[in-house]
Design an enzyme around this catalytic site. Sequence first.
Site, PDB file in Angstrom:
ATOM      1  N   THR A 106      -2.230  -5.707   6.918  1.00  0.00           N
ATOM      2  CA  THR A 106      -1.650  -6.089   8.179  1.00  0.00           C
ATOM      3  C   THR A 106      -1.993  -4.974   9.342  1.00  0.00           C
ATOM      4  O   THR A 106      -1.853  -3.822   9.191  1.00  0.00           O
ATOM      5  CB  THR A 106      -0.088  -6.060   8.117  1.00  0.00           C
ATOM      6  OG1 THR A 106       0.151  -6.909   7.013  1.00  0.00           O
ATOM      7  CG2 THR A 106       0.579  -6.323   9.487  1.00  0.00           C
TER       8      THR A 106
ATOM      9  N   LYS B 155       1.284 -13.168  11.655  1.00  0.00           N
ATOM     10  CA  LYS B 155       1.858 -12.132  10.767  1.00  0.00           C
ATOM     11  C   LYS B 155       2.890 -11.127  11.463  1.00  0.00           C
ATOM     12  O   LYS B 155       3.838 -10.909  11.001  1.00  0.00           O
ATOM     13  CB  LYS B 155       0.731 -11.067  10.083  1.00  0.00           C
ATOM     14  CG  LYS B 155       1.231  -9.881   9.325  1.00  0.00           C
ATOM     15  CD  LYS B 155       2.023 -10.401   7.960  1.00  0.00           C
ATOM     16  CE  LYS B 155       2.766  -9.072   7.374  1.00  0.00           C
ATOM     17  NZ  LYS B 155       3.377  -9.505   6.132  1.00  0.00           N
TER      18      LYS B 155
ATOM     19  N   LYS C 281       5.724  -0.125  10.919  1.00  0.00           N
ATOM     20  CA  LYS C 281       4.662  -0.536  11.368  1.00  0.00           C
ATOM     21  C   LYS C 281       4.458  -1.742  11.977  1.00  0.00           C
ATOM     22  O   LYS C 281       3.899  -1.964  13.264  1.00  0.00           O
ATOM     23  CB  LYS C 281       3.584  -0.283  10.179  1.00  0.00           C
ATOM     24  CG  LYS C 281       2.120  -0.348  10.595  1.00  0.00           C
ATOM     25  CD  LYS C 281       1.131  -0.685   9.478  1.00  0.00           C
ATOM     26  CE  LYS C 281       1.110  -1.973   9.021  1.00  0.00           C
ATOM     27  NZ  LYS C 281       0.140  -2.299   7.770  1.00  0.00           N
TER      28      LYS C 281
HETATM   29  P1  NAD Z   1       0.138   0.767  -0.435  1.00  0.00           P
HETATM   30  O1  NAD Z   1       0.218   1.942   0.356  1.00  0.00           O
HETATM   31  O2  NAD Z   1       0.899   0.426  -1.755  1.00  0.00           O
HETATM   32  O3  NAD Z   1      -1.499   0.515  -0.764  1.00  0.00           O
HETATM   33  C1  NAD Z   1      -2.492   0.594  -0.015  1.00  0.00           C
HETATM   34  C2  NAD Z   1      -3.635   1.431  -1.129  1.00  0.00           C
HETATM   35  O4  NAD Z   1      -4.830   1.658  -0.162  1.00  0.00           O
HETATM   36  C3  NAD Z   1      -3.290   2.785  -1.505  1.00  0.00           C
HETATM   37  O5  NAD Z   1      -3.258   2.577  -2.922  1.00  0.00           O
HETATM   38  C4  NAD Z   1      -4.263   3.754  -0.856  1.00  0.00           C
HETATM   39  O6  NAD Z   1      -4.507   4.686  -1.902  1.00  0.00           O
HETATM   40  C5  NAD Z   1      -5.342   2.679  -0.725  1.00  0.00           C
HETATM   41  N1  NAD Z   1      -6.044   3.393   0.470  1.00  0.00           N
HETATM   42  C6  NAD Z   1      -5.938   4.064   1.509  1.00  0.00           C
HETATM   43  N2  NAD Z   1      -6.988   4.374   2.232  1.00  0.00           N
HETATM   44  C7  NAD Z   1      -8.089   3.899   1.551  1.00  0.00           C
HETATM   45  C8  NAD Z   1      -9.384   4.055   1.623  1.00  0.00           C
HETATM   46  N3  NAD Z   1      -9.931   4.732   2.837  1.00  0.00           N
HETATM   47  N4  NAD Z   1     -10.129   3.533   0.937  1.00  0.00           N
HETATM   48  C9  NAD Z   1      -9.439   2.928  -0.435  1.00  0.00           C
HETATM   49  N5  NAD Z   1      -8.399   2.955  -0.367  1.00  0.00           N
HETATM   50  C10 NAD Z   1      -7.414   3.369   0.385  1.00  0.00           C
HETATM   51  O7  NAD Z   1       0.131  -0.474   0.541  1.00  0.00           O
HETATM   52  P2  NAD Z   1       0.806  -2.112   0.176  1.00  0.00           P
HETATM   53  O8  NAD Z   1       2.157  -1.973   0.151  1.00  0.00           O
HETATM   54  O9  NAD Z   1      -0.236  -2.447  -0.906  1.00  0.00           O
HETATM   55  O10 NAD Z   1       0.442  -2.688   1.734  1.00  0.00           O
HETATM   56  C11 NAD Z   1      -1.081  -3.024   1.943  1.00  0.00           C
HETATM   57  C12 NAD Z   1      -0.946  -3.780   3.243  1.00  0.00           C
HETATM   58  O11 NAD Z   1      -0.327  -5.031   3.052  1.00  0.00           O
HETATM   59  C13 NAD Z   1      -0.418  -3.142   4.312  1.00  0.00           C
HETATM   60  O12 NAD Z   1      -1.119  -3.400   5.504  1.00  0.00           O
HETATM   61  C14 NAD Z   1       0.800  -4.048   4.410  1.00  0.00           C
HETATM   62  O13 NAD Z   1       1.245  -3.908   5.791  1.00  0.00           O
HETATM   63  C15 NAD Z   1       0.708  -5.214   3.911  1.00  0.00           C
HETATM   64  N6  NAD Z   1       1.772  -5.808   3.186  1.00  0.00           N
HETATM   65  C16 NAD Z   1       2.564  -5.145   2.397  1.00  0.00           C
HETATM   66  C17 NAD Z   1       3.574  -6.013   2.071  1.00  0.00           C
HETATM   67  C18 NAD Z   1       4.610  -5.254   0.787  1.00  0.00           C
HETATM   68  O14 NAD Z   1       5.595  -6.119   0.494  1.00  0.00           O
HETATM   69  N7  NAD Z   1       4.302  -4.167   0.241  1.00  0.00           N
HETATM   70  C19 NAD Z   1       3.881  -7.337   2.219  1.00  0.00           C
HETATM   71  C20 NAD Z   1       2.792  -7.876   3.044  1.00  0.00           C
HETATM   72  C21 NAD Z   1       1.892  -7.212   3.580  1.00  0.00           C
END
Ligand code: NAD
Length: 295
Positions: A96, A171, A246
Amino acid sequence: MAKIGFIGLGNMGGGMARNMLKAGHILKVFDLNDQVVADICEKGATAASSAVDAATDVDAVVTMLPADKHVKSVYLGDEGLIAAATTGTLLMDCSTIDVDSAREVVAAATDAGMSMVDAPVSGGVAAAAAGSLTFMVGGTENAFAAAEPYLEHMGANIIHAGKAGSGQAAKICNNMMLGIQMISVSEAFILAEKLGLEAEKLFAISSKASGQCWSLTSYCPVPGPVATSPANNDYKAGFAAAMMLKDLRLAQEAATSAGANTPLGKMSRDLYEKFTDMSADDMDFSGIINMLRNR
Ligand code: NAD
């Protein structure tokens, strides 16, 4: 069976990548966190040495990263994966991020001869694990047609929202509703407590009445009524409050630049700012009920 580079294996990406493996695809994965890479490699993926390595010699790339700065650093510039990937590779960013950043990355991919969609998701960690996410997809008709068969392995609803950036627009609007609704559901349970109405009774009634919404029936902010909600797990995310903040900030930036009047969206952002200031990093967004209760 396709070769897929999967980058970002956190709360959401981990479950999504597992579903790609279950569908029979070959996965090259990368994350800055070695533990999540090791976990998915136990299920059959191969570890890549970098994001660029994950995106090299594959048919498609999926990214699931925290925010726009991570997405831009992974995709753009001389060190980015667009410069390294083979022409014709399909790129799908499911993170997102703001609409302008999404359009910037898609334009760079298009200039380099690649199809790309912005494909953010709704549904949370349980839906990511179950493969029942809703994908909101921005991009050309051709890019959508190429992405849809991949996204179907990770989601139950795959909807073409319009041109590049439209997935992110959908979104941001959706999550503004979610943030406002979580606060409204929390306030209702707090009022019920003061009025001597049991939480289970309010849930039984409102889940069948006009107060019904996802924040109530799938993610109830009080322990008890919904077994899988973070309220039953010390409000451990789930969907982190910082992620909610965010999205609410993105919504307010978009509302300001588009001239849309969103007073409850603004108030929700302010409340989530206060809440994230006082809570742990892994606090779920439904934990805001405790801040509201203690005011
Ligand atoms: P998270 O922080 O659990 O996972 C993100 C991952 O990205 C981490 O494992 C981190 O180490 C990795 N990362 C960061 N920078 C990186 C890089 N340069 N190279 C490789 N890996 C890297 O976050 P999440 O909850 O999985 O959310 C991910 C996305 O999904 C976000 O944009 C969030 O807004 C969206 N989202 C989350 C949810 C939810 O319920 N968690 C629901 C809908 C959308």
